[in-house]
Scaffold this motif. Structure first.
Motif, short mmCIF file in Angstrom:
data_model
loop_
_atom_site.label_atom_id
_atom_site.label_comp_id
_atom_site.label_asym_id
_atom_site.label_seq_id
_atom_site.Cartn_x
_atom_site.Cartn_y
_atom_site.Cartn_z
N ASN A 1 -43.26 37.42 84.34
CA ASN A 1 -44.41 37.07 83.39
C ASN A 1 -44.79 38.41 82.63
N TYR A 2 -44.19 39.54 82.97
CA TYR A 2 -44.54 40.69 82.28
C TYR A 2 -43.93 40.67 80.97
N LYS A 3 -44.87 40.73 80.03
CA LYS A 3 -44.44 40.52 78.61
C LYS A 3 -44.30 41.77 77.51
N ASN A 4 -45.09 42.76 77.98
CA ASN A 4 -45.16 43.90 77.32
C ASN A 4 -43.43 44.53 77.28
N GLY A 5 -43.59 45.36 75.90
CA GLY A 5 -42.37 46.00 75.53
C GLY A 5 -41.89 47.06 76.36
N PHE A 6 -42.46 47.67 77.52
CA PHE A 6 -42.09 48.66 78.18
C PHE A 6 -41.78 48.62 79.74
N PRO A 7 -41.13 47.57 80.11
CA PRO A 7 -40.84 47.39 81.60
C PRO A 7 -40.35 48.55 82.42
N TYR A 8 -41.02 48.65 83.47
CA TYR A 8 -40.84 49.36 84.43
C TYR A 8 -40.38 48.70 85.93
N ILE A 9 -39.40 48.54 86.35
CA ILE A 9 -39.13 47.61 87.43
C ILE A 9 -39.88 48.02 88.71
N ILE B 1 -49.56 45.47 71.01
CA ILE B 1 -50.02 44.49 70.32
C ILE B 1 -49.41 43.85 69.03
N ASN B 2 -48.46 44.56 68.74
CA ASN B 2 -47.71 44.37 67.52
C ASN B 2 -46.16 43.55 68.19
N ALA B 3 -46.57 43.41 69.49
CA ALA B 3 -45.46 42.48 70.19
C ALA B 3 -43.84 42.89 70.08
N THR B 4 -43.82 44.33 70.44
CA THR B 4 -42.70 44.86 70.60
C THR B 4 -41.62 44.25 71.89
N PRO B 5 -40.58 43.67 71.43
CA PRO B 5 -39.75 43.01 72.55
C PRO B 5 -39.19 43.75 73.58
N GLN B 6 -39.00 43.23 74.62
CA GLN B 6 -38.62 43.87 75.79
C GLN B 6 -36.84 43.96 75.57
#
Length: 315
Positions: A170-178, A294-299
């Motif tokens: 569900n986390y949609k930000n472009g900088f995931p950290y598992i 905010i600019n929806a950078t994709p993962q």
């Protein structure tokens, strides 16, 4: 019958991924009471790993594959794999052959005691010095900034229940950290002691730059403690500066013949200037990542898939 999903991010592993897949098959053949799938995510590797993956999946529908449009990093590749998992449990493993796949059910047995996530804890790591340092910094950062329990060891080999993985997705930000996503999702986490293996060949794909980027993802996405530390340092510096001013004034009154020290003045200016630039850079890093989110950078962005419908591109 319950199902286990194995997720493997692949980068520069054309000579190792076949061995990893065979290990998974051998381990699951010894546990026929479980169904399984293997999700291989090619993180735009510069070698021919995609060709190898294609051959592996030709006659085995249990092997599913995703090829990303460019190199997004290990954690984004994992998010892509998690997004297509259909198992009741999800096991994350490396592509270099160091993960002891034959000890998967040591983790599973611990998970079935009632935990949500179980990480493998290596008795003795067989990484090179650079990787050991990186892992140590990751653990320190997770403990200091993300609230990881002191006695919990986090590694790249872990098993989680499907509901935890679903929540992570569900986390949609472009900088995931598992690690940060796991720690914010559940506190029911445990370790199971296992043996580490020697790397089959090659070296870790993590460079210093990639590690620094990963650490930035961790503490800017899941903690404001760096900003609080910066503010605390600022307060301490201001207090020391005030005490210094008082000392200089009193000293001048007592010893008017002593000239003011140019060297000490420059040292203080450089120190304060460095702290200001560090704080501004830290704030800028947060603001920049907010702007990119905010600019929806994709993962991740998917180029091709095998044995599964193309997943929605990460957002």
């Amino acid at each position: 019958m319950e199902k286990i999903s194995f997720v493997v991010p692949c980068y520069r592993s054309e000579n190792t991924i076949t061995s990893v897949v065979e290990e998974v098959k051998t381990e699951m053949a010894a546990h026929p009471d479980y169904d399984y799938e293997i999700v291989l995510v090619n993180d735009n590797s510069p070698d021919n790993v995609w060709d190898v993956i294609t051959k592996l999946s030709e006659n085995d529908e249990r092997i599913k594959a995703i090829r990303l449009l460019r190199n997004f990093g290990q954690h984004s590749a994992l998010m892509a794999g998690y997004g297509v998992c259909t198992g009741d449990y999800v096991v994350t493993i490396d592509d270099d052959g160091q993960t002891p796949v034959d000890q998967t059910f040591i983790l599973m047995d611990k998970l079935l005691e009632g935990f949500d996530v179980v990480y493998g804890k290596y008795e003795k790591r067989k990484d090179n010095l650079f990787r050991k340092i990186g892992t140590g910094i990751n653990n320190w950062m997770s403990k200091t900034l993300l609230g990881k329990p002191k006695d919990l060891h986090l590694t790249s080999f872990f098993v989680a229940r499907a509901k935890i993985i679903k929540e992570i997705c569900n986390y949609k930000n472009g900088f995931p950290y598992i690690w940060g996503l796991v720690l914010r999702t559940t506190k029911s986490i445990a370790n199971a002691t296992i043996q580490h293996k020697e790397r089959i060949e090659g070296e870790s794909g993590y460079t210093l730059g990639k590690l620094l980027n990963l650490w930035m993802n961790g503490f800017t996405a899941f903690s404001v403690k760096p900003l609080r530390i910066s503010a605390t340092v600022g307060i301490i510096s201001s207090a020391l500066g005030l005490l210094g001013i008082i000392y200089v004034v009193v000293d001048k009154i007592i010893h008017p013949e002593v000239a003011a020290g140019f060297s000490s003045l420059m040292a203080v200016l450089l120190l304060i200037g460095g702290l200001l630039l560090l704080s501004m850079g830290l704030i800028g890093e947060y603001v920049g990542r907010i702007y990119m989110c905010i600019n929806a950078t994709p993962q991740y962005i998917v180029r091709d898939t095998i044995n599964l419908p193309e997943p929605e591109d990460g957002k």
